[in-house]
Write a protein that holds these residues in place. Structure first.
Motif, PDB file in Angstrom:
ATOM      1  N   ASP A  90       3.392  -3.224   0.666  1.00  0.00           N
ATOM      2  CA  ASP A  90       3.064  -2.371  -0.470  1.00  0.00           C
ATOM      3  C   ASP A  90       3.307  -0.902  -0.119  1.00  0.00           C
ATOM      4  O   ASP A  90       2.561  -0.319   0.675  1.00  0.00           O
ATOM      5  CB  ASP A  90       1.591  -2.605  -0.841  1.00  0.00           C
ATOM      6  N   LEU A 101       0.218   1.480  -0.684  1.00  0.00           N
ATOM      7  CA  LEU A 101      -0.830   1.318   0.323  1.00  0.00           C
ATOM      8  C   LEU A 101      -0.445   2.032   1.619  1.00  0.00           C
ATOM      9  O   LEU A 101      -1.213   2.828   2.164  1.00  0.00           O
ATOM     10  CB  LEU A 101      -1.092  -0.158   0.602  1.00  0.00           C
ATOM     11  N   TYR A 102       0.761   1.756   2.107  1.00  0.00           N
ATOM     12  CA  TYR A 102       1.161   2.330   3.383  1.00  0.00           C
ATOM     13  C   TYR A 102       1.487   3.811   3.256  1.00  0.00           C
ATOM     14  O   TYR A 102       1.291   4.575   4.212  1.00  0.00           O
ATOM     15  CB  TYR A 102       2.305   1.523   4.001  1.00  0.00           C
TER      16      TYR A 102
END
Length: 87
Positions: free
Chosen positions: A63, A66-67
């Motif tokens: 994702d 997210l990262y």
């Protein structure tokens, strides 16, 4: 399950070793920035690093949001460390 957990724990240890290596580079960057009069926070570079993280995440099927958010926190911590070191 125990073997899998052992492998995950070993991978986590490797990841933290790499984070420590990354921080050593941050310390070196702080020295160079201080000498060159470059501020700790260079917004264009921050955006580039976060964008690179998002692209790497996407390339690995992870994702990107997210990262990207995780990496932004990591970069913020690096900037704070550089400022602590007098940049």
């Amino acid at each position: 399950m125990a073997d899998l957990r052992t492998q995950i724990d070993a991978l986590d240890a490797e990841i933290f070793a790499r984070f420590a290596e990354r921080m050593r580079y941050i310390h070196r960057a702080a020295e160079l920035k201080r000498g060159a009069g470059i501020p700790a926070n260079v917004p264009e570079r921050v955006d580039e690093v976060v964008g690179n993280a998002e692209a790497q995440a996407a390339a690995h099927g992870l994702d990107p949001a997210l990262y990207g958010a995780f990496w932004r926190r990591l970069v913020d911590a690096a900037i704070a460390e550089e400022e602590r070191l007098g940049v």
